[in-house]
Write an enzyme that holds these catalytic residues in place. Structure first.
Site, PDB file in Angstrom:
ATOM      1  N   LYS A  54       0.550  -0.940   0.330  1.00 42.88           N
ATOM      2  CA  LYS A  54       0.467  -0.165   0.172  1.00 42.88           C
ATOM      3  C   LYS A  54       0.492   1.700   0.302  1.00 42.88           C
ATOM      4  O   LYS A  54       0.111   1.884  -0.875  1.00 42.88           O
ATOM      5  CB  LYS A  54      -1.011   0.147   1.250  1.00 42.88           C
ATOM      6  N   GLN A  98      -3.915  -0.809   9.831  1.00 46.20           N
ATOM      7  CA  GLN A  98      -4.357  -2.479   9.215  1.00 46.20           C
ATOM      8  C   GLN A  98      -4.959  -2.932   9.687  1.00 46.20           C
ATOM      9  O   GLN A  98      -4.384  -3.214  11.236  1.00 46.20           O
ATOM     10  CB  GLN A  98      -2.974  -2.957   8.561  1.00 46.20           C
ATOM     11  N   ASP A 121     -10.494   4.070   4.193  1.00 39.68           N
ATOM     12  CA  ASP A 121     -10.643   2.179   4.119  1.00 39.68           C
ATOM     13  C   ASP A 121     -12.634   1.763   3.726  1.00 39.68           C
ATOM     14  O   ASP A 121     -12.614   1.469   3.557  1.00 39.68           O
ATOM     15  CB  ASP A 121     -10.521   1.417   6.142  1.00 39.68           C
TER      16      ASP A 121
HETATM   17  N1  GUN Z   1      -6.414  -6.081   6.303  1.00 42.30           N
HETATM   18  C1  GUN Z   1      -7.259  -7.099   5.313  1.00 42.30           C
HETATM   19  N2  GUN Z   1      -7.756  -6.401   4.321  1.00 42.30           N
HETATM   20  C2  GUN Z   1      -8.067  -5.233   4.713  1.00 42.30           C
HETATM   21  C3  GUN Z   1      -8.458  -3.156   4.424  1.00 42.30           C
HETATM   22  O1  GUN Z   1      -9.181  -3.527   3.504  1.00 42.30           O
HETATM   23  N3  GUN Z   1      -7.806  -1.958   5.501  1.00 42.30           N
HETATM   24  C4  GUN Z   1      -8.076  -2.264   6.498  1.00 42.30           C
HETATM   25  N4  GUN Z   1      -7.831  -1.860   7.283  1.00 42.30           N
HETATM   26  N5  GUN Z   1      -7.177  -3.683   7.298  1.00 42.30           N
HETATM   27  C5  GUN Z   1      -7.204  -4.641   6.417  1.00 42.30           C
END
Ligand code: GUN
Length: 287
Positions: A54, A98, A121
């Site tokens: 990311k 995350q 998100d």
């Molecule tokens: N963990 C797995 N997928 C995601 C996501 O799309 N966002 C976040 N914040 N954590 C994750």
């Protein structure tokens, strides 16, 4: 029949290039570089990979991206005070904590703590609510990516019977809403659905998001239907771990008209949509 592949990896590259150009224009006009901060608590190996990807994708798109790594013993109060600082930092336009977080931290508290304006998100109840009532919102990245795959793949959503397998807050529920918004007739299936194969066979667009590897079989698919495989899991094959999705790919290739597979489908699109959400948040915050 052999299904046409809806290639999420290639499409994600196209979209990331488009966003890069938009970021350059935004910086030229506003003098502000869009910024995403990603917070990772603990050392979950899968999360490490996701977070690295990311941050890298943001930087490649010309955005500022910072990563905050916190020890696995971090308390909820410590994490929330960092989120609060980011909420109030004008150089930060997107905040992503995350998930999963360690047990001593309540996931819900974290989701509520991120200000909705920086919630790239799309997990905050304010954004979920805005999505449901058709207001402008930051929307969960994976279902947004699926809509892009369908639209840019030339799949007609309007009037289609769309069936989603899985009712998670991150994928199934926002996916249902986005498809309703695009004028599909939507069915959401889950573990208690009475005749799951039968429901799936009614789908013109079938979206699998269960987390159960290769669960959707060829004879669950209406001939010529569009199938989107959101699942990511690993199975052991010939002594090696291989990544598979929720759909049995070889069988789906025979039955479907179009298939966005896993790996190579919705997965790469999720990061492209995170970039898109970060730019959107920056545009709204920098006026
Ligand atoms: N963990 C797995 N997928 C995601 C996501 O799309 N966002 C976040 N914040 N954590 C994750």
């Amino acid at each position: 029949m052999t299904a046409r592949i809806l290639d999420g990896k290639a499409l994600a590259k196209t979209i990331r290039d488009e966003i890069k150009t938009e970021v350059e224009q935004f910086i030229a006009e506003s003098g502000v570089q869009p910024g995403l901060t990603v917070v990772l608590v603990g050392d979950n190996p899968a999360s490490q990979v996701y977070v690295r990807n990311k941050v890298k994708a943001c930087q490649e798109a010309g955005m500022n991206s910072e990563r905050i790594d916190l020890p696995k013993e971090t308390t909820q109060d410590e994490l929330l005070s960092i989120v609060d600082r980011l909420n109030n930092d004008p150089a930060v336009h997107g905040i992503l904590v995350q998930l999963p977080v360690p047990d001593q931290i309540e996931e819900r508290a974290v989701i509520h703590a991120v200000t909705p304006e920086k919630d790239v998100d799309g997990f905050h109840p304010v954004n979920v609510g805005r999505l449901w009532i058709g207001e402008d919102a930051l929307i969960s990245c994976t279902p947004l990516g699926v809509i892009e795959i369908l639209k840019r793949g030339g799949i007609e959503i309007k009037g289609a019977n769309a069936v989603i397998v899985g009712r998670s807050n991150i994928v199934g529920k926002p996916m249902a809403n986005l498809l309703i918004r695009e004028h599909a007739t939507v069915t959401v299936c889950h573990s208690r659905t009475r005749d799951l194969p039968g429901e799936c066979r009614r789908a013109d667009i079938l979206i699998a998001a269960t987390g159960q590897s290769q669960m959707v079989r060829g004879d669950w698919i209406k001939p010529g239907a569009t199938v989107i495989d959101v699942g990511i899991s690993f199975i052991e094959k010939d002594g090696k771990f291989v990544q598979v999705g929720d759909v049995h790919k070889e069988e789906a290739m025979e039955a479907a008209g179009a298939l966005s597979p896993s790996p190579g489908g919705p997965g790469p699109m999720t990061i492209a949509m995170l970039l898109s959400n970060t730019l959107k948040a920056a545009r709204r915050l920098v006026r």
